[in-house]
Design an enzyme around this catalytic site. Structure first.
Site, PDB file in Angstrom:
ATOM      1  N   ASN A 139      -5.878 -14.855   0.831  1.00  0.00           N
ATOM      2  CA  ASN A 139      -6.254 -15.389  -0.485  1.00  0.00           C
ATOM      3  C   ASN A 139      -5.865 -16.849  -0.671  1.00  0.00           C
ATOM      4  OD1 ASN A 139      -7.459 -13.003  -1.468  1.00  0.00           O
ATOM      5  ND2 ASN A 139      -5.468 -12.161  -2.019  1.00  0.00           N
ATOM      6  N   ILE A 148     -16.558   6.586   8.531  1.00  0.00           N
ATOM      7  CA  ILE A 148     -15.760   5.911   9.559  1.00  0.00           C
ATOM      8  C   ILE A 148     -16.589   5.759  10.833  1.00  0.00           C
ATOM      9  CG2 ILE A 148     -13.770   6.175  11.094  1.00  0.00           C
ATOM     10  CD1 ILE A 148     -12.278   7.472   8.740  1.00  0.00           C
ATOM     11  N   TYR A 181       0.826  -1.214   0.000  1.00  0.00           N
ATOM     12  CA  TYR A 181       0.000   0.000   0.000  1.00  0.00           C
ATOM     13  C   TYR A 181       0.858   1.262   0.000  1.00  0.00           C
ATOM     14  CZ  TYR A 181      -3.698  -3.204   1.635  1.00  0.00           C
ATOM     15  OH  TYR A 181      -4.589  -4.244   1.772  1.00  0.00           O
ATOM     16  N   SER A 240     -12.711   3.176   4.670  1.00  0.00           N
ATOM     17  CA  SER A 240     -13.248   4.486   4.320  1.00  0.00           C
ATOM     18  C   SER A 240     -12.338   5.542   4.919  1.00  0.00           C
ATOM     19  CB  SER A 240     -14.668   4.686   4.846  1.00  0.00           C
ATOM     20  OG  SER A 240     -15.149   5.964   4.465  1.00  0.00           O
ATOM     21  N   PHE A 241     -12.180   6.652   4.201  1.00  0.00           N
ATOM     22  CA  PHE A 241     -11.370   7.746   4.698  1.00  0.00           C
ATOM     23  C   PHE A 241     -12.222   8.996   4.921  1.00  0.00           C
ATOM     24  CE2 PHE A 241      -8.669   4.871   2.335  1.00  0.00           C
ATOM     25  CZ  PHE A 241      -7.664   4.625   3.257  1.00  0.00           C
TER      26      PHE A 241
END
Length: 298
Positions: free
Chosen positions: A142, A252, A45, A246-247
């Site tokens: 995964n 949030i 990231y 979520s930002f």
């Protein structure tokens, strides 16, 4: 978890390749202020420095103690994935700072470093990390059920994975994989529990928008909640850990209110019925790889 440690059921996802990094830092601080104590990150990231800084600020101002926070990071086996190695110093940014350390340690690239993380997702070498006290727990992401079985049957296995982090939402409820994981005492962690924004380049464009689903919205209206809150509650009531990304401050806060109501058995059955085996994330470029996990049903 199967190693005796505890993981908060609701976590904040932090993958945001297009977002200004300073916004990630602000979002993590907002989430901690709201009550989140589980932050999910990853080396790929490229924002672990900002996450580390946000955590340090909240430790310094007394909002929480280091022991209150569950921090996850992930690495990728680039060689097996057929990708170019990005940095020989991959491990330089994933060790979390314990409270009371001053100044904040940095690596040679100026990245905030840490002493210990709560969960690190990859394998073999990480058994050594756990032995060395660099991580409390190790898990995978995964993995299909055959890959999990192979891991569990590995000759000389020291630690079984505590979790398997996979895409999971009402359109891909992973019921068979969840049942398998529960039978092996492995937690299932849901990324993309709210579906995904179809505008993102890695998302399949032909998919339906989960949060616009009429069944999901009808249940949300009945409970005076948002579709996102219902989708999260659906995971938590199955014992699945959910990573809500979520930002936006309002979202949030809203997502964290998921603990204020419960879905009925009838609601859960209706949501089970939404399963379409839809993957939002498109990993097709890895489909040729012998370890590609999505050729299996679960």
């Amino acid at each position: 978890m199967n190693d005796g440690y505890f993981m908060p059921l609701l976590g904040l996802g932090t993958s945001a390749p297009k977002l200004v990094k300073s916004e990630v830092e602000k979002a993590v601080m907002r989430a901690i202020d709201v009550g989140y104590r589980h932050i999910d990150s990853a080396y790929i990231y490229q924002n672990e420095e900002e996450i580390g800084r946000a955590i340090q600020i909240k430790l310094a101002d007394g909002t929480m103690k280091r022991g209150d926070l569950f921090l996850t990071t992930k690495t990728l086996n680039y060689e097996k994935a057929g990708l170019e190695q990005m940095d020989s110093n991959v491990n330089s940014v994933f060790f979390p700072v314990l409270p009371g350390e001053d100044p904040i340690p940095e690596d040679t690239h100026g990245n905030i470093t840490f002493d210990t993380v709560d969960l690190f997702i990859t394998w073999e070498a990480l058994e050594k990390c756990k032995d060395a006290g660099l991580t409390k727990s190790i898990g995978v992401s995964n993995f299909n059920h055959k890959q999990l079985e192979k891991n569990l049957n590995k000759l000389g296995l020291k630690y079984k994975p505590v979790c398997n982090q996979v895409e999971c939402h009402p359109y891909l409820n992973q019921s068979k994989l969840l049942e398998f994981c529960k039978s092996k005492d492995i937690l299932l962690i849901a990324y993309a529990p709210l579906g995904s924004d179809l505008r993102k380049k890695w998302v399949k464009k032909e998919n339906l928008v989960l949060l616009q689903d009429p069944v999901l919205n009808a249940i949300a209206e009945k409970h005076w909640q948002t579709p996102a809150q219902v989708a999260l509650c659906y995971q938590l009531q199955q014992g699945v850990v959910a990573l809500a990304k979520s930002f936006i401050e309002k979202r949030i806060k809203g997502n964290f209110q998921v603990f204020e109501f419960q879905l009925t058995p009838e609601d859960m059955e209706c949501l089970d019925g939404l399963n379409r085996n839809i993957h939002y994330f498109d990993y097709g470029k890895f489909a040729h790889h012998p370890d590609y996990p999505f050729h299996e049903e679960y």
